[in-house]
Design a protein around this motif. Sequence first.
Motif, PDB file in Angstrom:
ATOM      1  N   GLU A   1      -4.756   9.854 -13.404  1.00 42.25           N
ATOM      2  CA  GLU A   1      -5.249   8.862 -12.449  1.00 42.25           C
ATOM      3  C   GLU A   1      -4.716   7.482 -12.807  1.00 42.25           C
ATOM      4  O   GLU A   1      -4.608   7.136 -13.984  1.00 42.25           O
ATOM      5  N   ILE A   2      -4.383   6.700 -11.773  1.00 44.72           N
ATOM      6  CA  ILE A   2      -3.990   5.304 -11.975  1.00 44.72           C
ATOM      7  C   ILE A   2      -4.911   4.398 -11.164  1.00 44.72           C
ATOM      8  O   ILE A   2      -5.374   4.763 -10.092  1.00 44.72           O
ATOM      9  N   ARG A   3      -5.163   3.181 -11.694  1.00 47.74           N
ATOM     10  CA  ARG A   3      -6.135   2.274 -11.091  1.00 47.74           C
ATOM     11  C   ARG A   3      -5.565   0.861 -10.896  1.00 47.74           C
ATOM     12  O   ARG A   3      -6.186  -0.121 -11.296  1.00 47.74           O
ATOM     13  N   PRO A   4      -4.406   0.702 -10.299  1.00 49.84           N
ATOM     14  CA  PRO A   4      -3.881  -0.656 -10.079  1.00 49.84           C
ATOM     15  C   PRO A   4      -4.719  -1.396  -9.043  1.00 49.84           C
ATOM     16  O   PRO A   4      -5.299  -0.792  -8.143  1.00 49.84           O
ATOM     17  N   GLY A   5      -4.774  -2.714  -9.174  1.00 44.12           N
ATOM     18  CA  GLY A   5      -5.542  -3.501  -8.210  1.00 44.12           C
ATOM     19  C   GLY A   5      -4.731  -4.602  -7.560  1.00 44.12           C
ATOM     20  O   GLY A   5      -4.655  -4.705  -6.337  1.00 44.12           O
ATOM     21  N   THR A   6      -4.091  -5.433  -8.369  1.00 44.00           N
ATOM     22  CA  THR A   6      -3.420  -6.631  -7.860  1.00 44.00           C
ATOM     23  C   THR A   6      -2.270  -6.310  -6.922  1.00 44.00           C
ATOM     24  O   THR A   6      -1.896  -7.135  -6.077  1.00 44.00           O
ATOM     25  N   TYR A   7      -1.694  -5.122  -7.047  1.00 41.62           N
ATOM     26  CA  TYR A   7      -0.518  -4.759  -6.246  1.00 41.62           C
ATOM     27  C   TYR A   7      -0.715  -4.998  -4.758  1.00 41.62           C
ATOM     28  O   TYR A   7       0.240  -5.274  -4.027  1.00 41.62           O
TER      29      TYR A   7
ATOM     30  N   LEU B   1       0.834  -1.209   0.000  1.00 36.16           N
ATOM     31  CA  LEU B   1       0.000   0.000   0.000  1.00 36.16           C
ATOM     32  C   LEU B   1       0.867   1.258   0.000  1.00 36.16           C
ATOM     33  O   LEU B   1       0.623   2.201  -0.765  1.00 36.16           O
ATOM     34  N   GLU B   2       1.858   1.260   0.848  1.00 31.11           N
ATOM     35  CA  GLU B   2       2.728   2.437   0.952  1.00 31.11           C
ATOM     36  C   GLU B   2       3.530   2.656  -0.333  1.00 31.11           C
ATOM     37  O   GLU B   2       3.703   3.788  -0.779  1.00 31.11           O
ATOM     38  N   ARG B   3       3.999   1.563  -0.938  1.00 36.60           N
ATOM     39  CA  ARG B   3       4.823   1.685  -2.151  1.00 36.60           C
ATOM     40  C   ARG B   3       4.002   2.299  -3.298  1.00 36.60           C
ATOM     41  O   ARG B   3       4.477   3.179  -4.013  1.00 36.60           O
ATOM     42  N   MET B   4       2.764   1.828  -3.489  1.00 35.36           N
ATOM     43  CA  MET B   4       1.954   2.359  -4.588  1.00 35.36           C
ATOM     44  C   MET B   4       1.519   3.793  -4.315  1.00 35.36           C
ATOM     45  O   MET B   4       1.470   4.623  -5.241  1.00 35.36           O
ATOM     46  N   ALA B   5       1.206   4.088  -3.070  1.00 36.61           N
ATOM     47  CA  ALA B   5       0.831   5.470  -2.726  1.00 36.61           C
ATOM     48  C   ALA B   5       1.996   6.413  -3.000  1.00 36.61           C
ATOM     49  O   ALA B   5       1.804   7.537  -3.505  1.00 36.61           O
ATOM     50  N   ARG B   6       3.203   5.965  -2.702  1.00 36.46           N
ATOM     51  CA  ARG B   6       4.388   6.784  -2.949  1.00 36.46           C
ATOM     52  C   ARG B   6       4.615   6.986  -4.443  1.00 36.46           C
ATOM     53  O   ARG B   6       4.954   8.086  -4.897  1.00 36.46           O
ATOM     54  N   LEU B   7       4.402   5.921  -5.228  1.00 37.78           N
ATOM     55  CA  LEU B   7       4.554   6.049  -6.685  1.00 37.78           C
ATOM     56  C   LEU B   7       3.589   7.095  -7.225  1.00 37.78           C
ATOM     57  O   LEU B   7       3.971   7.930  -8.057  1.00 37.78           O
ATOM     58  N   ALA B   8       2.333   7.061  -6.762  1.00 41.31           N
ATOM     59  CA  ALA B   8       1.337   8.029  -7.230  1.00 41.31           C
ATOM     60  C   ALA B   8       1.725   9.451  -6.835  1.00 41.31           C
ATOM     61  O   ALA B   8       1.633  10.383  -7.652  1.00 41.31           O
ATOM     62  N   ARG B   9       2.152   9.615  -5.591  1.00 38.48           N
ATOM     63  CA  ARG B   9       2.555  10.952  -5.137  1.00 38.48           C
ATOM     64  C   ARG B   9       3.734  11.484  -5.947  1.00 38.48           C
ATOM     65  O   ARG B   9       3.739  12.634  -6.398  1.00 38.48           O
ATOM     66  N   ASP B  10       4.729  10.645  -6.152  1.00 38.52           N
ATOM     67  CA  ASP B  10       5.925  11.073  -6.863  1.00 38.52           C
ATOM     68  C   ASP B  10       5.617  11.425  -8.317  1.00 38.52           C
ATOM     69  O   ASP B  10       6.261  12.309  -8.903  1.00 38.52           O
ATOM     70  N   ALA B  11       4.638  10.721  -8.903  1.00 34.05           N
ATOM     71  CA  ALA B  11       4.279  10.970 -10.302  1.00 34.05           C
ATOM     72  C   ALA B  11       3.262  12.091 -10.449  1.00 34.05           C
ATOM     73  O   ALA B  11       2.978  12.526 -11.573  1.00 34.05           O
ATOM     74  N   GLY B  12       2.695  12.542  -9.336  1.00 32.92           N
ATOM     75  CA  GLY B  12       1.698  13.608  -9.397  1.00 32.92           C
ATOM     76  C   GLY B  12       0.373  13.166  -9.976  1.00 32.92           C
ATOM     77  O   GLY B  12      -0.325  13.954 -10.636  1.00 32.92           O
TER      78      GLY B  12
END
Length: 365
Positions: free
Chosen positions: A231-237, A30-41
């Motif tokens: 917007e990104i919509r990953p699920g399986t991560y 959860l933290e890794r994907m949230a960080r990716l989204a934040r970093d990518a804006g």
Amino acid sequence: MSSHDLSLAVAAELGTPLAVVDEAIVEANLERMARLARDAGVRLRPHAKTHKSIQVARRQLANGAIGLTVATMTEAEVFANAGIDDLLIAHPPVGAAKLRRLESLAERVRVFAAALDDVGVARALPENVEVLWEVDTGQHRIGTAPGEPTVSAVRLLLAAIGSRRFRGLISHGGHVYSAKDQSERRTAAAQETGGLLETAAMLRSDGIEVRELSIGSTPTVGMAALQGITEIRPGTYVYGDANMVRIGAQRIEDCALGVVACVVSTPAPNRAVVDAGSKALSADLRVPGAQGFGIVAGREHLLVERLSEEHAVLSAATATGLSIGDFVLIIPTHACTTVNLHRELVVIAPDGRFRRQPVDALGWR
């Protein structure tokens, strides 16, 4: 005690087959994907069909998600009833029964949107449901082709429902599962983002406002530049699975979901049978050339050769090394469909304590 050993110990207490989740790995994912989204804006709208859990959805929102993507009306209703008020159904809601449920939902959810590729479907939606038009960037499932075919379709859409309800464009790069290497994976990701960006530029040059450019799929997120994507919509991560490992999108250490099974027969030195078949493990093999219905954690020499309803046959080149009564942890091929086979998952904390997590949005419609 390792998390693997903890899973086997809990299964020995509760019985098998048992779907288990490693709580610490979930939190890291959860933290890794949230960080990716934040970093990518970009905004994060995870696909909840993977976990189907109110508890996990709340953890995703606490980690910065703006809302949820869902696949079924049942999922939408469950999460709306839990107070989640920003939902996207990434599946065309067709038919009177679904539209009645959608109308009721849209009255009590702050923001509701639907993804579709047909003007008639859009025209039938309630007035307070926004629309994202699906662009086929390579999967060849639903959606119109990028560029002029989508531009023409969106013009018809706006004539039918007006511009206020048109949120933007959406795509799912599901063709990435056919990638044979990381170069092909990057190509699929570039097709997904590029198709949306190209089409949005054409619409904007016509004076049409495109508020959202939404991409989805764990294997493509982060593989292409996200500049211009909103917007990104990953699920399986959130759980990971064998398909993700085989395609190189996640490591085996990132897989939080497993099914513990017990060896019930050893009919040959190179063959063992366990009590988790297609009723407990997904049979969804997405990666071309991949062998085996999952990965046996810590025993990679074993192949989950075949599934029947209550049995899985494990094989090895020489000896399996298994005896009747042994427990094995199998990382399933596909997390989403595996979760949908279970009424609850057992979540195990690093200290060995465990809790039962209901699969709240179980079902298929």
